[in-house]
Design a protein around this motif. Sequence first.
Motif, mmCIF file in Angstrom:
data_model
loop_
_atom_site.group_PDB
_atom_site.id
_atom_site.type_symbol
_atom_site.label_atom_id
_atom_site.label_comp_id
_atom_site.label_asym_id
_atom_site.label_seq_id
_atom_site.Cartn_x
_atom_site.Cartn_y
_atom_site.Cartn_z
ATOM 1 N N LEU A 74 0.854 -1.188 0.000
ATOM 2 C CA LEU A 74 0.000 0.000 0.000
ATOM 3 C C LEU A 74 0.884 1.229 0.000
ATOM 4 O O LEU A 74 2.047 1.170 0.425
ATOM 5 N N ASP A 104 -5.372 4.631 -0.428
ATOM 6 C CA ASP A 104 -6.600 5.285 0.025
ATOM 7 C C ASP A 104 -7.056 6.323 -0.999
ATOM 8 O O ASP A 104 -6.745 7.503 -0.890
ATOM 9 N N ARG A 162 -14.043 10.799 11.821
ATOM 10 C CA ARG A 162 -14.168 10.018 10.595
ATOM 11 C C ARG A 162 -15.567 10.089 10.010
ATOM 12 O O ARG A 162 -15.810 9.498 8.953
ATOM 13 N N HIS A 202 -15.287 0.415 7.557
ATOM 14 C CA HIS A 202 -14.427 -0.488 8.323
ATOM 15 C C HIS A 202 -15.366 -1.476 8.981
ATOM 16 O O HIS A 202 -16.201 -1.054 9.797
ATOM 17 N N MET A 245 -12.394 -4.309 4.586
ATOM 18 C CA MET A 245 -11.349 -4.078 5.590
ATOM 19 C C MET A 245 -11.969 -4.231 6.976
ATOM 20 O O MET A 245 -13.032 -3.664 7.249
ATOM 21 N N TRP A 281 -4.664 -1.220 9.398
ATOM 22 C CA TRP A 281 -3.232 -1.074 9.671
ATOM 23 C C TRP A 281 -2.876 -1.665 11.043
ATOM 24 O O TRP A 281 -3.247 -1.119 12.077
ATOM 25 N N MET A 312 -2.460 -6.131 7.010
ATOM 26 C CA MET A 312 -1.929 -4.855 6.546
ATOM 27 C C MET A 312 -0.810 -4.395 7.469
ATOM 28 O O MET A 312 -1.055 -4.088 8.637
ATOM 29 N N GLU A 486 -9.297 10.659 10.251
ATOM 30 C CA GLU A 486 -8.812 9.682 11.232
ATOM 31 C C GLU A 486 -8.094 10.371 12.387
ATOM 32 O O GLU A 486 -7.348 11.337 12.180
HETATM 33 C C1 NOJ Z 1 -5.914 3.201 8.666
HETATM 34 C C2 NOJ Z 1 -7.305 3.635 8.350
HETATM 35 O O1 NOJ Z 1 -8.162 3.314 9.425
HETATM 36 C C3 NOJ Z 1 -7.863 3.038 7.082
HETATM 37 O O2 NOJ Z 1 -9.082 3.667 6.790
HETATM 38 C C4 NOJ Z 1 -6.890 3.171 5.946
HETATM 39 O O3 NOJ Z 1 -7.435 2.606 4.777
HETATM 40 C C5 NOJ Z 1 -5.592 2.486 6.321
HETATM 41 N N1 NOJ Z 1 -5.040 3.117 7.495
HETATM 42 C C6 NOJ Z 1 -4.558 2.516 5.195
HETATM 43 O O4 NOJ Z 1 -4.095 3.789 5.004
#
Ligand code: NOJ
Length: 730
Positions: A74, A104, A162, A202, A245, A281, A312, A486
């Motif tokens: 990623l 993202d 978020r 999520h 995810m 992550w 991840m 976030e």
């Molecule tokens: C953490 C975030 O919660 C998630 O939304 C994002 O896709 C991943 N990091 C990857 O950047």
Amino acid sequence: MNHRGGLVVWAIILIPVMLAAQIPGYGTEIESRIDAMVAQMTLDEKIGQLQQYAGGESAEHREMAAAGRVGSFLNVRGAESTNALQKLAVENSRLGIPLMFGLDVIHGYKTLFPIPLAEAASWNPELVERAAAVAAREARACGIHWTFAPMVDIARDPRWGRIAEGSGEDPYLGATLAAARVHGFQGMDLSAPDRIAACVKHYVAYGAAEGGRDYNTTEVSERTLRDVYLPPFAAAVRAGAATLMSAFNDLNGIPASANPFTLTDILRHEWGFKGFVVSDWNSIGELLNHGIAADSAEAAWRALSAGIEMDMEGRIYKNALPGLVERGLVSTAAIDEAVRRILRIKILLGLFENPYTDPDLEKQMLRTPENLAIARQMARESIVLLKNDKNILPLSRSARVAVIGPLADRQQDLLGTWACEGEAGDVITLLQGIRSAAVKPDLVLHARGCDVLGSDRSGFKEAIQLAKRSDVVIAVVGESADLSGEASSRADLALPGVQEQLVQEVAATGKPLVVVLLAGRPLTIPWIAEQVPAILMAWHGGVQAGSAVADVLFGDYNPSGRLPLTWPRTVGQVPLYYNHKNTGRPTNEQKWSTKYLDWPITPQYVFGFGRSYSTFAYSHLSLDKNEMGPRAMLTVSAVVKNSGRVAGDEVVQLYVRDLAGSVTRPVKELKGFKRVYLEPGESRKIEFTLGPGELGFHDAHHRHQVEPGRFKVWIGPNSAEGIEGDFCVR
Ligand code: NOJ
């Protein structure tokens, strides 16, 4: 929560979901191809496919790619970087399994659209789908195969930063837009050079974080999970989403990244999901912090057996799975199943046939005039006119305008959270947009007045002087991009810093005042709502934000956005959402009813609210029957007339209420909406269909049922107004 119970019933009820849960291009014929690949793989190669790393630039990452010990990276982007790593995987590794590059791409790649919450305010799934398709085209041209979007978390608490990334509080609107975004990213063919795989996140209930604090614990009953938090995920899976995810949060004591009930029982067994799940992550590693795993090996075991195929960045799978297999705690069959799911998506993406990206595409695809035009339309449709007393808007182009406020000329902040490859230099600010729309640019004056944060009022004087010299003042205030997204929760939802005081002092000049709010969430603005005659919510509107706001301010576009959430008056009211339960003591004049002593129970602005420069009248509510069986379909219609003097779009909304159920039911639920364009004086009959999907809910045993009894139905302009009828299910 009863894990296993009710599977049979669910299998029956969810047949429509399962039948439609098809990732584009999938057919069982690819399974034998996957079998053949898996048969050749060593355990290390298999575990490699389950691991994703961030970066891809280090020597270690290159070695892993060349050795076939990584499935995905990623945050690597651009044809050159992705091709270089891909070459190592395809040409140097033993089996040549291509890498999958994830990023993202949340609301645009290079052409940044409004933040997802703003897009939701358009209530326009077709346009949202087109925006996602543009993002996909740009991203794929730059070597990206997979976006970590759409984010479909229902959020009832705007403290949660978020909230900016999702579609707001409503399961129906959220599900509709989730499906639209999946279609936009993926199209009908994942291997097409302009499409990418979606990752719905999520999973699940992340938005229910206690206190609105990011990463916090969630406690959600199974019924609320099924009726409120799961529908957007189900809709995305039904739309063919390739991946999901898993979330960071603890859900009812079992973290979402180790939860077999949600990841396996619901996702695979009930919904028939064929793609794969990536952790968030290091969310597998965080199982140790949650206190549900004593060590990494237990974390890996819990996550894999719950249903997470790809780790991840955490390196937990890489480090722990070999030992777990050796000790017989994880079967080879379980590893093979995870690998199969990942290979399935790589095959569907066409990566075995076309692993590389043509470097020439980059230049041709990014920020094209067509992409920018869609961004402008998306930004226009996302703007919500909250107030327009005495029709102070639209403005005359020849007015002398003072544009004040810290966000009036800030490019970066209009990109919002998750700016991806968006460049501040590409952004049209509000000041620029207003200047280019005015008859003469020098009629438009600007002073910042203050910063977004801090207590410095030294700029107030200049702003007030400008205001005095102008015909009208536009105050552009709100949140910088870093105040939502976030890890950006806020305990106070007021305008940050001294911005409200700036607005108050400018208002005291007596000049006509328009407040334009730029933010990733609703802000508590009781004074402004009361005292300022015109208010626009323009969110973080992306690269074309300034032009779009100017289009609305000067009347080139009649505002049509509607709130995808309930806007609180004060932070003490949250969580506040329109589809709440009635309680045993609904609010009334008496003290002993549900309310606060110090603030009204009502929101500042209701869900679905938004004004227009026109007015729309609703009449002739009609139902094609007043009684029906639980499986029957009902048609409800109303006539909507543009009763004003300008053409414009109205978002016609349909709500229902099930008056008495075997479990308590919300006071209103959105079950349909249509955006319609009407010329002045034009009327149109708008029809909706209601059936088991709209009228059912999860009963005491979590079965999806339509229960006999009376229902109310409303068609109207928002969740608080409308014309009303009723019907009975026998
Ligand atoms: C953490 C975030 O919660 C998630 O939304 C994002 O896709 C991943 N990091 C990857 O950047």
